[in-house]
Structures are given as structure tokens and as C-alpha cells.
Design an enzyme around this catalytic site. Structure first.
Site, PDB file in Angstrom:
ATOM      1  N   LYS A   1      38.276  51.460  31.645  1.00  0.00           N
ATOM      2  CA  LYS A   1      39.183  52.489  32.162  1.00  0.00           C
ATOM      3  C   LYS A   1      38.621  53.893  31.956  1.00  0.00           C
ATOM      4  O   LYS A   1      38.799  54.770  32.801  1.00  0.00           O
ATOM      5  CB  LYS A   1      40.548  52.371  31.488  1.00  0.00           C
ATOM      6  CG  LYS A   1      41.159  50.988  31.554  1.00  0.00           C
ATOM      7  CD  LYS A   1      41.489  50.561  32.964  1.00  0.00           C
ATOM      8  CE  LYS A   1      42.184  49.199  32.945  1.00  0.00           C
ATOM      9  NZ  LYS A   1      42.566  48.760  34.269  1.00  0.00           N
TER      10      LYS A   1
ATOM     11  N   SER B   1      50.395  43.549  36.852  1.00  0.00           N
ATOM     12  CA  SER B   1      51.337  43.333  37.954  1.00  0.00           C
ATOM     13  C   SER B   1      50.766  42.408  39.016  1.00  0.00           C
ATOM     14  O   SER B   1      51.129  42.507  40.189  1.00  0.00           O
ATOM     15  CB  SER B   1      51.717  44.678  38.594  1.00  0.00           C
ATOM     16  OG  SER B   1      52.244  45.545  37.648  1.00  0.00           O
TER      17      SER B   1
ATOM     18  N   THR C   1      44.988  40.579  39.283  1.00  0.00           N
ATOM     19  CA  THR C   1      44.015  39.512  39.040  1.00  0.00           C
ATOM     20  C   THR C   1      44.423  38.247  39.792  1.00  0.00           C
ATOM     21  O   THR C   1      43.585  37.602  40.434  1.00  0.00           O
ATOM     22  CB  THR C   1      43.896  39.248  37.529  1.00  0.00           C
ATOM     23  OG1 THR C   1      43.527  40.475  36.903  1.00  0.00           O
ATOM     24  CG2 THR C   1      42.849  38.201  37.234  1.00  0.00           C
TER      25      THR C   1
ATOM     26  N   ASN D   1      50.399  40.989  25.969  1.00  0.00           N
ATOM     27  CA  ASN D   1      49.181  41.611  26.516  1.00  0.00           C
ATOM     28  C   ASN D   1      47.927  40.900  25.999  1.00  0.00           C
ATOM     29  O   ASN D   1      46.864  41.502  25.889  1.00  0.00           O
ATOM     30  CB  ASN D   1      49.153  43.104  26.152  1.00  0.00           C
ATOM     31  CG  ASN D   1      48.104  43.879  26.939  1.00  0.00           C
ATOM     32  OD1 ASN D   1      47.833  43.584  28.102  1.00  0.00           O
ATOM     33  ND2 ASN D   1      47.486  44.869  26.293  1.00  0.00           N
TER      34      ASN D   1
ATOM     35  N   ARG E   1      44.604  38.681  26.064  1.00  0.00           N
ATOM     36  CA  ARG E   1      43.572  38.858  27.092  1.00  0.00           C
ATOM     37  C   ARG E   1      42.446  37.831  26.973  1.00  0.00           C
ATOM     38  O   ARG E   1      42.208  37.276  25.903  1.00  0.00           O
ATOM     39  CB  ARG E   1      42.955  40.256  26.934  1.00  0.00           C
ATOM     40  CG  ARG E   1      43.942  41.397  27.143  1.00  0.00           C
ATOM     41  CD  ARG E   1      43.972  41.803  28.579  1.00  0.00           C
ATOM     42  NE  ARG E   1      45.061  42.710  28.917  1.00  0.00           N
ATOM     43  CZ  ARG E   1      45.142  43.358  30.067  1.00  0.00           C
ATOM     44  NH1 ARG E   1      44.201  43.229  30.972  1.00  0.00           N
ATOM     45  NH2 ARG E   1      46.169  44.126  30.334  1.00  0.00           N
TER      46      ARG E   1
ATOM     47  N   GLU F   1      51.027  31.721  47.737  1.00  0.00           N
ATOM     48  CA  GLU F   1      51.874  31.904  48.924  1.00  0.00           C
ATOM     49  C   GLU F   1      51.755  33.329  49.477  1.00  0.00           C
ATOM     50  O   GLU F   1      52.165  33.592  50.605  1.00  0.00           O
ATOM     51  CB  GLU F   1      53.336  31.587  48.579  1.00  0.00           C
ATOM     52  CG  GLU F   1      53.577  30.119  48.243  1.00  0.00           C
ATOM     53  CD  GLU F   1      53.314  29.205  49.431  1.00  0.00           C
ATOM     54  OE1 GLU F   1      53.959  29.402  50.462  1.00  0.00           O
ATOM     55  OE2 GLU F   1      52.447  28.303  49.315  1.00  0.00           O
TER      56      GLU F   1
END
Ligand code: SAT
Ligand code: MN
Length: 593
Positions: free
Chosen positions: A218, A262, A265, A376, A378, A504
Site C-alpha cells: 500500500k 470487499s 480477490t 483480517n 491473511r 455467479e
């Protein structure tokens, strides 16, 4: 205290012909005063050594070698589990340059504060130096950086997510980005993730987690890169990118910006529904998190700066993301997942039934209270292990983009999909993005926050200028991608998701590819073009539910505009006039609807 002479000699020898890199390293080595310095050349044995050290210190646990070869579990400090935006600073000379969405500190003040914290902080420790490349090795759009860290955990992760070593060292020109990471005491009250975009410098202290500490991600590939991108006339975005190939071999590039955690990935790794796979469609990944977009050939093209995933484990399983499951079965560092101590298997919520014996993410016996894995938690995994990697991932120019998606978690209001009326309106859609806060950053989960283009935490300069920059980029494109707003997260009165999501979502992407071909049927509404319920491929969703998902709620949108307006106003005079016009035009269209 002067740096020991052997450091200077070693550094000079290692960085021959790279005066900027060696002088910076010397400067910081002098300040940090480590006992030794190790410059990584990127070979596998170095990774194995780092892991070996972490194991011997009990900081990392080897997982079942048959089920998960060369994979490990790391538990972070409980006070250091997600990005902390309140500690993240953009230190530009003027406060206005950073803008109202960033914390700001004057560069001199920040450096003074940070250098006091760094001073002699690596006494008795070893400084690890990692030169790295972001982007395909032979791409003119790739960038180089160098991380200095005292954390073997950070170094091991960096070796997975960036191309660390000799090749990078050879490219360390005067424009490289320098990242200084010092674990210190992990004191949350003295945690700083400070960016100096004008001098391409990052300093991160008192954290050892994710986006706070893996500085190539980031900090470099988004905050510094977005700042540099504006100077270079390109854009660096918090976007996944994927290539869809139709049965007749036509390729479609799709990129999407969604806030952390959200579904970026999952979308990038989309597993096609059987009917699409059967017809011969293919979905391949270019990027799961960050895309750098260049304007080669008058179109936008996406390269992925990264070499590995730092993905959310929680919720990942054979149904939600089978391709991720295949990828993480080896050479993976899991952080803050739970552990089945009898079989030495990682576990997280969503991964099937709870093992009889389970240790939570802090290593305590799990008794069913709360979450066993941190929300969170990972996985860090080499991208090369991804089973459906697009060839465009290796392409120096990248994937040509047909469509840009913006989205986030919204329980109400925002339809499943709609298309912008123009590039300018598309920028408004991105700028208006509001979404529920997730576990990826500290804060109140579920609260709806402004997150323009999913870049609010990652834009290295004033976002008013950023919107203008997007506008300028559009003006230079011969072929503009269409822009969409998507929302997979609508819920009904029982709180259940109304759209099945995951694979979907291909039905939505199918409409988007039809639109790219000028074929897809759409109805013009005040908020944009919406698919028609009759012609849209709704899969197993009923016509009635689809109708709700494609409904334009006039009053709801007017209230949404009221909610966004103060945010736009916070940019003052700097907020682009043309974007205000788009905003007022939208309000006018809604009022007359
Ligand atoms: O910043 S992290 O890489 O820790 C996670 C995210 O926000 O995407
Ligand atoms: Mn992200």
C-alpha cells in the site's frame, strides 16, 4: 556514532555503480546502528534462512508438511492486526497537497520525530536490506524500491509479494523508493506510517502487520505510486484486474476498485458457473489488489505490480474461492489464522466444521466464543501458484481494459449493476463511492464511509486533484473503458444476501462484455444505464428479486447525494467544477424522475 567501516565497505561493494542507493543505505545504517547488515540477493536459501530463524525463535509455526508443504503460521501482536489509518501520514510540503482525506505532517517535523525513534533502534539487531521490483521485469512501467527492515517476518513476506534481489539491485536508479521499517516495541501510541512522496520515502515504525509494514504494497504501490503516476500521466489504483475470454476467443479486460475486504480477490479469482465454463468462457487473473494503468495505444492497460497475494483468509473456501484454495496449499505464510494443533492444519471461519481441538489466532484454546481466526487473517502466497494466471500478467504493457467497476458493501439502495452515462459521470460514480467499513482497517465495522474509487486510504495526494487527473487521463484516451457501479451485497428484510455473488457474478460481467461489444440491452435512468430484467442472465435469482436489485430508488438516491455533498465540500475550492456540475446534473435528473 559513525557507521562501522566494514558496513561502508560491504555496502559499496554490493552497490557498485549505484551511488544513490548506497548513500541512502549508509545514511540510515548510521542512524539505526544495527550490529550487522544483510543485503538480500533474492535466492531461495535466504527465504529458508529467514523462516528458520523465525521458527527457532518460536515466532512462526510449521504447518503439516504433507497438506501444506513449506507453509507457516505467524501470530501477530494482538494490538497490531490491521492497517491503522489514524497513524498513516502523507508528509508533503504543503498541507493542501495531502488534502482532507489524509493525515498530514510537515516533512521536517515528521522526520525529526521519526529519526528520534529510529536512532540506535537496531542496536544488537540485524538490518535486512531488500531491493525489489514492482511490475513485470521487462516493463517500462515497472518501478524499483528498497526496503530496510529489522523484521524477518516482513522480509519473508516481502520476498513473496515483490521481486526481491539482484535484478532489482541493478535497477536502483535515482528514482527508487526507499522504505524504512523498524519494529521498535510495537507501541501503538507511537505508531507511524509516514510517506514523503516528494522524496519517495516511507518510514514505518511500531507495527509489523500487513499494509502498515509490507512497504512495497500500500505504501509504495499505491500511496507513493499514485503521486508519481500523476506526474507521469498514468494512474495507480486499488483495483483487481481480470481477463475474460469468450468462446470465440475474444478477450475482455475488466478492472475493479473495491474497498479492502470487499471481494476484490474473489472477483479476480472468479470461478465460472458451469454454464459459462461449458460454453468455453475463460476467466484469468491479472491482479487481485493493485493495478497500475498506462495509456499505451490510446487505451488503458493494467499491469500488476505485485508478485504475490496478501489475501484475506477468513471466508475463503472451495465454494467462495476454489482457485485461492488451490493457491495457498504450499509456500504460504498464514497470519492470524487459527490452528488445529493435532493435525497442524490452519483453520478460519468459513473453512468447514470447527476441528475438535482448536487454538485461536492468539494460540489460546478456542472454546467457541467469538472468532477463532482474526477477521483480517491473511495468506501470503506467490502469484505463480495461481492456477489460472493470465498471460497478460507477464505482458510489459499489461491487459487492455474494456470496463472499470466501482463497488463496495452496501445492504440497500445501490443496484446490482449500472453503467455510467459518460467518463465524467463515471468519475462521479467512483467519487461518490460509499461503503461499509471492513476488518481490513481499524475502525467500526459496518459503518458507511466515503471511499472514493476505494482509494481514500491509499491516495498519496489531494483527492480533488486526483479526480481532475482521472479527467485528464480520460481526455487522452482514444478508447475509453465504460465505467460501472456494482453491488453484490444487497440484503433482504431477513438480512440474507439477495444475489448469490462469487462465481455467479459472471452473469453481471457477461452483460458488461455485451455492452463492450455494443450489444447488451440497457435502460437509461437518472443514475445510469441499467440492464433490463427480461434479457439479463439472472441464473437462479427470481425475476422478482432481480427487479428489486435493478430498481432505482429516487428518494434513496437523493438522500445519498445529501450524504455525499458535505464530503465533496470538504475539498473546498479545489474540488473540480466539472465534477460539481456532474453532481448537480445527477440531482436534477433524479428530481425530475
Ligand atoms: O493493507 S493490507 O494489505 O493490510 C490489507 C488491505 O487493506 O487491503
Ligand atoms: Mn487492498
Amino acid at each position: 556514532m559513525p557507521v562501522r567501516i566494514n558496513f561502508a565497505d560491504d555496502i559499496d561493494a554490493a552497490f557498485q555503480g549505484k551511488p544513490e542507493a548506497s548513500s541512502k543505505l549508509l545514511e540510515y545504517a548510521e542512524l539505526l546502528n544495527p550490529d550487522s547488515i544483510k543485503i538480500l540477493s533474492g535466492v531461495k536459501s535466504e527465504y529458508a534462512e529467514l523462516i528458520g530463524e523465525l521458527m527457532s525463535e518460536g515466532k512462526i509455526i510449521r504447518l503439516n508438511t504433507e497438506a501444506y508443504p513449506d507453509s507457516y503460521l505467524y501470530r501477530s501482536d494482538p494490538s497490531d492486526v490491521a492497517r491503522t489509518e489514524q497513524d498513516t501520514y502523507i508528509c508533503t510540503r504543503s498541507r493542501d497537497e495531502a488534502g482532507p482525506t489524509n493525515n498530514w505532517m510537515a516533512p521536517e517535523e515528521a522526520k525529526q520525530k521519526l529519526k528520534a525513534l529510529l536512532h540506535n533502534s537496531m542496536e544488537g539487531r540485524r538490518l535486512l536490506v531488500l531491493p525489489y521490483i514492482l511490475g513485470p521485469g521487462d516493463s517500462g512501467f515497472s518501478k524499483v524500491g528498497m526496503v530496510l527492515t529489522d523484521s524477518p517476518y516482513v522480509a519473508a513476506n516481502q520476498m513473496i509479494i515483490a521481486k526481491v534481489g539482484k535484478d532489482a539491485m541493478e535497477k536502483l536508479d535515482s528514482k527508487f523508493v526507499l522504505g524504512i521499517h523498524a519494529t521498535l516495541s510495537l507501541d501503538p501510541k507511537n505508531r507511524y506510517i509516514a510517506h514523503f512522496p516528494e522524496e519517495r520515502l516511507i518510514i514505518s515504525v511500531n507495527t509489523n502487520y500487513g499494509g502498515n509494514a509490507l512497504l512495497s504494497k500500500k505504501c509504495h504501490a499505491l500511496r507513493i505510486a499514485s503521486y508519481v503516476a500523476r506526474q507521469e500521466g498514468v494512474i495507480a489504483e486499488h483495483m483487481m484486474a481480470m481477463e475474460l475470454t469468450s468462446p470465440d476467443g475474444k478477450s475482455y479486460g475488466i478492472t475493479g476498485a473495491f474497498p479492502s475486504s470487499s471481494g476484490k480477490t474473489n472477483l479476480a479469482m472468479l470461478m465460472l458457473p458451469k454454464d459459462y465454463a461449458g460454453k468455453g468462457w475463460k476467466a484469468r487473473l491479472v491482479s487481485d489488489d493493485i493495478s497500475w494503468l498506462n495509456l499505451t495505444g490510446g487505451r488503458l492497460n493494467a499491469i500488476n505490480p505485485e508478485y504475490g497475494f496478501f489475501g484475506v483468509a477468513t471466508g475463503t473456501n472451495e465454494h467462495t474461492n476454489p482457485n485461492a484454495m488451490k493457491s495457498v496449499m504450499s509456500n504460504t505464510i498464514f497470519t492470524n489464522v487459527a490452528l488445529d494443533p493435532e493435525r497442524m492444519l490452519p483453520w478460519w471461519e468459513g473453512l468447514g466444521s470447527v476441528p475438535k481441538k482448536l487454538l485461536d489466532w492468539q494460540g489460546r484454546e478456542y472454546n467457541g466464543d467469538g472468532k477463532a481466526a482474526h477477521p483480517n487473517s491473511r495468506f501470503t502466497t506467490p502469484i505463480a501458484q495461481y492456477p489460472e494466471l493470465s498471460e497478460k500478467y507477464f505482458d510489459p504493457v499489461g491487459l487492455p481494459i474494456n470496463a472499470i467497476l466501482f463497488g463496495g458493501r452496501r445492504k440497500t439502495l445501490v443496484p446490482l449493476v449500472f453503467e455510467a452515462l459518460s467518463w465524467e459521470h463515471g468519475i462521479l460514480i467512483g467519487a461518490m463511492l460509499r461503503a461499509e467499513r471492513t476488518a481490513a482497517a481499524a475502525g467500526k465495522i459496518g459503518e458507511i464511509i466515503n471511499d472514493p474509487m476505494a482509494m481514500r486510504p491509499f491516495c498519496g495526494y489531494n483527492m480533488a486533484d486526483y479526480f481532475d487527473h482521472w479527467h485528464n487521463v480520460g481526455n487522452r484516451l482514444k478508447e475509453k473503458p465504460r465505467i460501472y457501479n456494482v453491488n453484490w451485497f444487497r440484503t433482504n428484510e431477513r438480512g440474507e444476501f439477495m444475489w448469490p455473488g462469487f462465481g455467479e457474478n459472471m452473469r453481471v460481467l457477461n452483460w458488461i462484455t455485451e455492452r463492450a461489444d455494443g450489444k447488451g440491452v440497457a435502460t437509461k435512468t437518472p443514475i445510469g444505464y441499467l440492464p433490463e430484467t427480461e434479457s439479463f442472465d439472472r441464473g437462479s435469482t427470481s425475476v422478482e428479486v432481480l427487479g428489486q436489485l435493478l430498481h432505482v430508488d429516487k428518494e434513496g438516491w437523493l438522500a445519498e447525494l445529501d450524504a455525499v455533498e458535505p464530503f465533496f465540500e470538504s475539498f473546498g475550492e479545489r474540488f473540480p467544477k466539472w465534477l460539481w456540475k456532474e453532481f448537480h446534473d445527477l440531482r436534477g435528473r433524479l428530481e425530475g424522475y
